[in-house]
Motif scaffolding. Structure first.
Motif, PDB file in Angstrom:
ATOM      1  N   MET A 152       0.839  -1.192   0.000  1.00  0.00           N
ATOM      2  CA  MET A 152       0.000   0.000   0.000  1.00  0.00           C
ATOM      3  C   MET A 152       0.884   1.255   0.000  1.00  0.00           C
ATOM      4  O   MET A 152       2.051   1.217   0.384  1.00  0.00           O
ATOM      5  N   ARG A 153       0.292   2.356  -0.439  1.00  0.00           N
ATOM      6  CA  ARG A 153       0.976   3.635  -0.405  1.00  0.00           C
ATOM      7  C   ARG A 153       0.157   4.613   0.425  1.00  0.00           C
ATOM      8  O   ARG A 153      -1.069   4.660   0.306  1.00  0.00           O
ATOM      9  N   LYS A 154       0.829   5.404   1.261  1.00  0.00           N
ATOM     10  CA  LYS A 154       0.149   6.346   2.141  1.00  0.00           C
ATOM     11  C   LYS A 154      -0.033   7.707   1.466  1.00  0.00           C
ATOM     12  O   LYS A 154       0.856   8.187   0.771  1.00  0.00           O
ATOM     13  N   GLU A 155      -1.193   8.307   1.700  1.00  0.00           N
ATOM     14  CA  GLU A 155      -1.447   9.704   1.380  1.00  0.00           C
ATOM     15  C   GLU A 155      -1.885  10.355   2.694  1.00  0.00           C
ATOM     16  O   GLU A 155      -3.008  10.145   3.145  1.00  0.00           O
ATOM     17  N   ILE A 156      -0.989  11.118   3.316  1.00  0.00           N
ATOM     18  CA  ILE A 156      -1.270  11.723   4.604  1.00  0.00           C
ATOM     19  C   ILE A 156      -1.777  13.143   4.377  1.00  0.00           C
ATOM     20  O   ILE A 156      -1.082  13.977   3.803  1.00  0.00           O
ATOM     21  N   ILE A 157      -3.005  13.408   4.813  1.00  0.00           N
ATOM     22  CA  ILE A 157      -3.621  14.719   4.620  1.00  0.00           C
ATOM     23  C   ILE A 157      -3.741  15.386   5.984  1.00  0.00           C
ATOM     24  O   ILE A 157      -4.558  14.987   6.821  1.00  0.00           O
TER      25      ILE A 157
END
Length: 285
Positions: free
Chosen positions: A72-77
């Motif tokens: 998985m790849r993280k997108e931290i908002i």
């Protein structure tokens, strides 16, 4: 068989009422919206609302960025609400990192509003909410994400009450802790009665769901009542959450907890009643 609502995709609204035009996975599968690009990896959008969390934000953020999610790849908002304790300056230091998107709000409008703004720009297949404190264990991510990545569930709650009671202790204020624990049981019972469910911890921070589940749902709550709105509208749409045990170490008001039992408690009762009756979406524009 998935709930009927999964085959009726609709818009997601931003906090300002605008709609996102992304097409849901379900509509692509039935051919109504044409072909869509296939991702080679699962993206997890992690929405982090921040307001006056100077003491814990950096440690939490560094742990979150170091957390590996295999496959998985993280997108931290990070949505920062114009803190007064220096948190905003800390948040700005992460701007430009390839895994991080920073949103700087002009003024604080509540945790719910910050989360809604994060949801409006999230692009991940899976979405989760991460508070800027250190009450929850990031090592629980793996177990919470696995059923969603495998399409075994659309909605997961990380329950603090499976395998043992992990509620507020507040060593510096035990009476306050007892009141909050009673309130949790009361509001949980009220929500379960309203929805005819048996959730153990609908107020957990760990609410994790496939982004497709949000299609057709409008969110309006700005404070901590957003937790109730999110769960009740997902359940009413047909997504009964799977609850999995998680670790939890509560912090007290002296350590930065912000929820108000008097102000938010009355709001929660009204929200439970209202969210049982109001439409979950506004329909076509």
């Amino acid at each position: 068989m998935p709930p009927a609502s999964m085959n009726a995709p609709g818009p997601v609204r931003t906090p300002g009422g605008h709609r996102l035009g992304t097409v849901s996975r379900e509509s692509r599968l039935d051919g109504t919206a044409g072909a869509a690009p296939v991702r080679s990896e699962c993206i997890v959008s992690i929405v982090v609302p921040v307001f006056n969390e100077f003491a814990t934000f950096q440690a939490m953020m560094n742990a979150l960025m170091a957390k590996e999610l295999p496959g998985m790849r993280k997108e931290i908002i990070v949505v920062e609400s114009n803190s007064t304790d220096g948190s905003r300056e800390l948040v700005k230091t992460y701007d430009g990192h390839p895994e991080v998107r920073v949103v700087l709000q002009p003024r604080p409008r509540g945790k719910g509003h910050a989360v809604r703004e994060g949801l409006a720009i999230a692009t991940g297949d899976i979405i989760m909410i991460q508070d800027a404190d250190l009450e929850y264990d990031l090592d629980d991510y793996d177990g919470l994400l696995a059923p969603l990545a495998a399409w075994q569930s659309m909605f997961i709650l990380g329950s603090r009450h499976q395998g043992g009671w992990k509620m507020r202790k507040f060593h510096d204020a035990p009476l306050t802790a007892a009141i909050f624990n009673f309130g949790h049981s009361f509001f949980r019972t009220a929500m379960n009665l309203a929805l005819n469910t048996s959730m153990t911890d609908p107020f957990t921070m760990f609410k994790v769901f496939r982004r497709d589940a949000l299609f057709g749902i409008d969110f309006v709550c700005n404070r901590f009542d957003f937790d109730i709105e999110l769960v009740m509208k997902l359940v009413r749409k047909g997504y009964i959450p799977v609850e999995l045990p998680v670790n939890y170490a509560s912090r007290s008001f002296a350590e930065g907890k912000k929820v108000s039992f008097t102000r938010d408690g009355l709001t929660w009762l009204w929200t439970i009643a209202k969210m049982r009756l109001v439409p979950i979406g506004r329909g076509p524009a």
